[in-house]
Design a protein around this motif. Sequence first.
Motif, PDB file in Angstrom:
ATOM      1  N   GLU A 372       0.853  -1.193   0.000  1.00 54.81           N
ATOM      2  CA  GLU A 372       0.000   0.000   0.000  1.00 54.81           C
ATOM      3  C   GLU A 372       0.882   1.233   0.000  1.00 54.81           C
ATOM      4  OE1 GLU A 372      -2.846   0.168   3.132  1.00 54.81           O
ATOM      5  OE2 GLU A 372      -3.973  -1.596   2.445  1.00 54.81           O
ATOM      6  N   LYS A 373       0.758   2.025  -1.072  1.00 54.21           N
ATOM      7  CA  LYS A 373       1.535   3.264  -1.202  1.00 54.21           C
ATOM      8  C   LYS A 373       3.029   3.015  -1.014  1.00 54.21           C
ATOM      9  CE  LYS A 373      -2.332   6.075   0.441  1.00 54.21           C
ATOM     10  NZ  LYS A 373      -2.826   7.024   1.481  1.00 54.21           N
ATOM     11  N   GLY A 374       3.506   1.924  -1.652  1.00 55.38           N
ATOM     12  CA  GLY A 374       4.933   1.616  -1.607  1.00 55.38           C
ATOM     13  C   GLY A 374       5.430   1.031  -0.307  1.00 55.38           C
ATOM     14  N   GLN A 375       4.522   0.673   0.606  1.00 54.98           N
ATOM     15  CA  GLN A 375       4.902   0.085   1.884  1.00 54.98           C
ATOM     16  C   GLN A 375       4.275  -1.296   2.038  1.00 54.98           C
ATOM     17  OE1 GLN A 375       7.034   1.599   4.142  1.00 54.98           O
ATOM     18  NE2 GLN A 375       7.283   3.178   2.563  1.00 54.98           N
ATOM     19  N   ILE A 376       5.005  -2.204   2.684  1.00 51.08           N
ATOM     20  CA  ILE A 376       4.471  -3.536   2.971  1.00 51.08           C
ATOM     21  C   ILE A 376       3.684  -3.470   4.275  1.00 51.08           C
ATOM     22  CG2 ILE A 376       5.052  -5.940   3.492  1.00 51.08           C
ATOM     23  CD1 ILE A 376       7.595  -5.570   1.831  1.00 51.08           C
ATOM     24  N   VAL A 377       2.411  -3.833   4.211  1.00 54.33           N
ATOM     25  CA  VAL A 377       1.567  -3.775   5.404  1.00 54.33           C
ATOM     26  C   VAL A 377       0.852  -5.114   5.597  1.00 54.33           C
ATOM     27  CG1 VAL A 377       1.188  -1.278   5.240  1.00 54.33           C
ATOM     28  CG2 VAL A 377      -0.407  -2.851   4.101  1.00 54.33           C
ATOM     29  N   THR A 378       0.530  -5.417   6.841  1.00 53.44           N
ATOM     30  CA  THR A 378      -0.233  -6.630   7.160  1.00 53.44           C
ATOM     31  C   THR A 378      -1.678  -6.417   6.724  1.00 53.44           C
ATOM     32  OG1 THR A 378       1.209  -7.085   9.038  1.00 53.44           O
ATOM     33  CG2 THR A 378      -0.912  -8.224   8.985  1.00 53.44           C
ATOM     34  N   THR A 379      -2.243  -7.433   6.114  1.00 56.19           N
ATOM     35  CA  THR A 379      -3.612  -7.319   5.607  1.00 56.19           C
ATOM     36  C   THR A 379      -4.490  -8.391   6.233  1.00 56.19           C
ATOM     37  OG1 THR A 379      -4.949  -7.178   3.593  1.00 56.19           O
ATOM     38  CG2 THR A 379      -3.155  -8.771   3.580  1.00 56.19           C
ATOM     39  N   TYR A 380      -5.708  -8.535   5.679  1.00 61.59           N
ATOM     40  CA  TYR A 380      -6.655  -9.511   6.229  1.00 61.59           C
ATOM     41  C   TYR A 380      -6.208 -10.940   5.945  1.00 61.59           C
ATOM     42  CZ  TYR A 380      -9.798  -5.485   6.469  1.00 61.59           C
ATOM     43  OH  TYR A 380     -10.352  -4.269   6.729  1.00 61.59           O
ATOM     44  N   ASP A 381      -6.549 -11.819   6.867  1.00 60.70           N
ATOM     45  CA  ASP A 381      -6.338 -13.247   6.635  1.00 60.70           C
ATOM     46  C   ASP A 381      -7.181 -13.679   5.447  1.00 60.70           C
ATOM     47  OD1 ASP A 381      -6.584 -16.127   6.778  1.00 60.70           O
ATOM     48  OD2 ASP A 381      -5.784 -15.978   8.816  1.00 60.70           O
ATOM     49  N   ARG A 382      -6.563 -14.449   4.549  1.00 62.06           N
ATOM     50  CA  ARG A 382      -7.286 -14.849   3.336  1.00 62.06           C
ATOM     51  C   ARG A 382      -8.471 -15.760   3.638  1.00 62.06           C
ATOM     52  NH1 ARG A 382      -3.844 -18.810   4.185  1.00 62.06           N
ATOM     53  NH2 ARG A 382      -4.298 -20.862   3.301  1.00 62.06           N
TER      54      ARG A 382
END
Length: 449
Positions: A372-382
């Motif tokens: 997101e916006k060039g940054q690695i972020v934790t997202t929702y569990d698939r």
Amino acid sequence: MPNDFTNFGLKDSLLTGLTAIGFRQPTPVQNAVIPVLLAGKDAVVESQTGSGKTHAFLLPLLSRLEKHEDLAQLVITAPSRELATQTYEMAKALLTASNEHWSTHLYVGGSDKERQIEKLQRQQPDIVIGTPGRILDLVSSAALRVDQVRFLVIDEADMTLDMGFLNQVDAIASKMPAALQTAVFSATIPDKLQPFLRKYLHAPEQIKLAPKSVINPQVENWLFATGGKNKAELVAQLLTIGQPYLALVFANTKQTVDDLTDYLKQKGLRVAKIHGGLQPRERKRVMKQVENLEYQYVVATDLAARGIDIPGVSLVINYELPKDLEFFVHRVGRTGRNGLEGTAITLYRPAEENLVAQLEHIGVKFVPKTLEKGQIVTTYDRQRRTQRRATQQKLDPTLIGYVKKARGKGKPGYRKKIKQAISDDRRRKRKIEQRAEHLQQKQKRKAQR
């Protein structure tokens, strides 16, 4: 259990050499294997890559070499040129540091066979290290004598089997004395390896050092869903975020490696590639450049996962999930070594959901990530959609219909209404359960009168 190398009974010169090259404490596999091989016993050793197994066989067998006629005493086979070369360099470094003068020769494909034959006609080596194909060529041409060999080590036996080289090792071993001491090292012991073991090993010690977890706990596994994204572009972004010390990117085919390497070069990255399609001399040159840190990024096929030990890898990217999930473990095992932390990023498509689930089943713990916006972020569990569907199935059919209807209208406050409806439904069910329980207790008391 010995707490350092002095308690094994190794030659003093080798102990001096170990100190010189910075070895202080034996690893678990060295603690288990060195006494067995020093005692002259055969051994079958299951141990993961990077556990210190090379010195587990070098130290005791080098300790037991004896000066006699000019014939090979120790033969070590490895299934790839890179693995054989790595073992050769470790042996030479230990011998040099120990001031031990045993002639040690490396025999692998891609080297000058005629020159090797010419040298063998003048002098036979004490120690032979190489790939099964080249060693068998030299034995079959009567250039290399193995009829007085005392020790045989078969390294990466499962890989030797997978690559179709076990018959060549069989042919080599058949030329050796019956009293041969044999040690087999392997990440796993497949059933197809058993006939060979029964044929050549005599009451072997079975040593199994299973890793505490299938993946090194020092490695953090990140999972990226690619969907309709350009995977090559995603890899280019991931490689340049955080500037890894050295990054390995794995693909399944030589063509994919070529294509991805070309793409990353177009993006201005200095990238090396390693696969079986390169000429041996070229592959050796590239490996040397990688070790000298002339490249920060390497794109490779699974040959590199099992056949190459590149120090300093801080990031591994699985551009594609391997067809054989065992290779996933070997790929990720390239980082997080020698007590250092590492990161492994796996890209996957929706159609590969079952492969990800299989990896989770064997203990791989993924952290879902996205850019997101060039940054690695934790997202929702698939799995959240699956879990949501499972929750819905517990609701009354009428309530499910209400949820769908409310969503369909899409009016402001519909989420709040759904939440309230679910809450009311659960409250109603609890009341029904309480009434049923009250009635059951009442009937029970009545029956006891």
